[in-house]
Each structure stands twice: as structure tokens, then as C-alpha cells.
Design an enzyme around this catalytic site. Sequence first.
Site, PDB file in Angstrom:
ATOM      1  CB  ALA A  69      -8.255   0.831  40.435  1.00 58.30           C
ATOM      2  CD  GLU A 115      -8.498   0.537  32.722  1.00 54.37           C
ATOM      3  OE1 GLU A 115      -9.576   0.623  32.115  1.00 54.37           O
ATOM      4  OE2 GLU A 115      -8.400   0.642  33.970  1.00 54.37           O
TER       5      GLU A 115
END
Length: 261
Positions: A69, A115
Site C-alpha cells: 500500500a 492481500e
Amino acid sequence: MSESKSYENILVRTEGRVGIVQLNRPKALNALDTPTMLEVNEALAAFDADDSIGCLVLTGSEKAFAAGADIKQMAEASVVQQLNMVFLDLWDRLQSVTKPIIAAVSGWCLGGGCELAMVCDMIVASESARFGQPEINLGIIPGAGGTQRLTRAVGKAIAMEMVLANRHLTAQEALGYGLVNRVAPVEQYLDEAIKLAADIASKSPVAVRVGKEAVNKAFETTLAEGVYLERRLFTMLFGTEDQKEGMAAFIAKRPAEWKGK
């Protein structure tokens, strides 16, 4: 192959009945920020609604599927700001996609990138793929499902080591632990993922959708409840044209012509 809508942070195209979404932030190693995840959701949802598409592939570059991220947008966030931020919810939204999604992973697949790959239904990895959840080095833990999906995929012991000690898995290790479906050379991994997607897309669209739902339920319910759901979905398929066509084609020893009805 045909071109589709133009986006800022992703590339979108089709190959036959396969819809392909490619992360395209090369300078940031495909780091995932809110605009990028919004585009990923939009593109996959558009393919999901397109009857000409039967299966989806989500990929990055040979160097990085997604290195994590984008920390810059989270670094100074307060608890309340983080609670109100839509960012992490964008991983959850992908669970509403009814068609199978195959992650084609090469290079770094870390943090939010790992993820994102795990939200997909299958993973095809290149020999250079490296999977990890390095959030512990930032004083946090995974927040987009990493601790939960990783544990279900590789087991408690390996998940603990990855989350708490920043262990990375090679592609072959990931294959051995059941995190990925197959490993291919770097120059072939995307083709392998598209080939698998094309095979799935050649099946009954109704049965594929229902099969995905049934398998996913195995992680969310008890065995008895899961078998009950499976039985209901199995029986429901006998009301479809595809079931009648599939069995008639089998008996006649000819290829089935699916209607998706």
C-alpha cells in the site's frame, strides 16, 4: 485482443472471453493507493457485468505485482481518520465480483499487494515472485485481510512468521504451502494465467459462478452448513439451460454450447 476504457493507474484489455486488468504505476512498483484501488474495483466490476467475459486476470509487471500500500497516504492518519478512510474497504469490495479472478504475480507481492492477490480466487506466480506481509516493520499489522487469508492459505505457523518476523515466501515455497496454484517462468506466467482463465471461461457461466460461491463459503461457515448450501446450489443448477445442454452434449459426445442461462 481488444482495447477498453482508459484509466490513469491501470491498463485494461481483453483476450477472447478473458478480461485483464494490469496495475500500471511502474515508478512506485505498483504501490496501491485509493485512486488505483478504485480503478481496479471499477474495471473488475465492469468485466463482471459483461456477458462476453467469463473469467478475469489481475496482474502487475514482471518486477512487481504490487510492492504494498502507498504508505504516504496513511503515515500521518489519526485513528479517527483511519476509521473513516475508505481505502481498506476497497479490498473487501472485490469479494462482490461473481466471476473468478486469477492473480498473475511476478516480482514483489508485499503488504497490500499480497492481500490483493489473496482476495483473488487463484494465483499463478512467476519464478521471481516474492510474497510477504512486512507491516510489522512499520509498527502496524496487515489491515486488508492479510492475517486472516494468509492463515487460511498457509497455516498458523508460517502466517505467524510472515506477519511477526517479515518472512518472505519464494514462489516455490508459496506453491508448497498452498498459497499459489502454479509457478511458471517469468516470461510465461501471464500467459499461463490467461490460459487458465480461458479454460474457466469456456465452461458454463452459471456453474462457474455458483462453484466460486460454494468454494468461498467453505471458509465462512461450518461443514454442515457448507454442504447444505452446496446441495441447494447443485439442485438449483438443474433448472438451468446450461445443465440440460451440458449433459446432453456429454451423452452425444459433442462440445457443449453454453448459454449462460
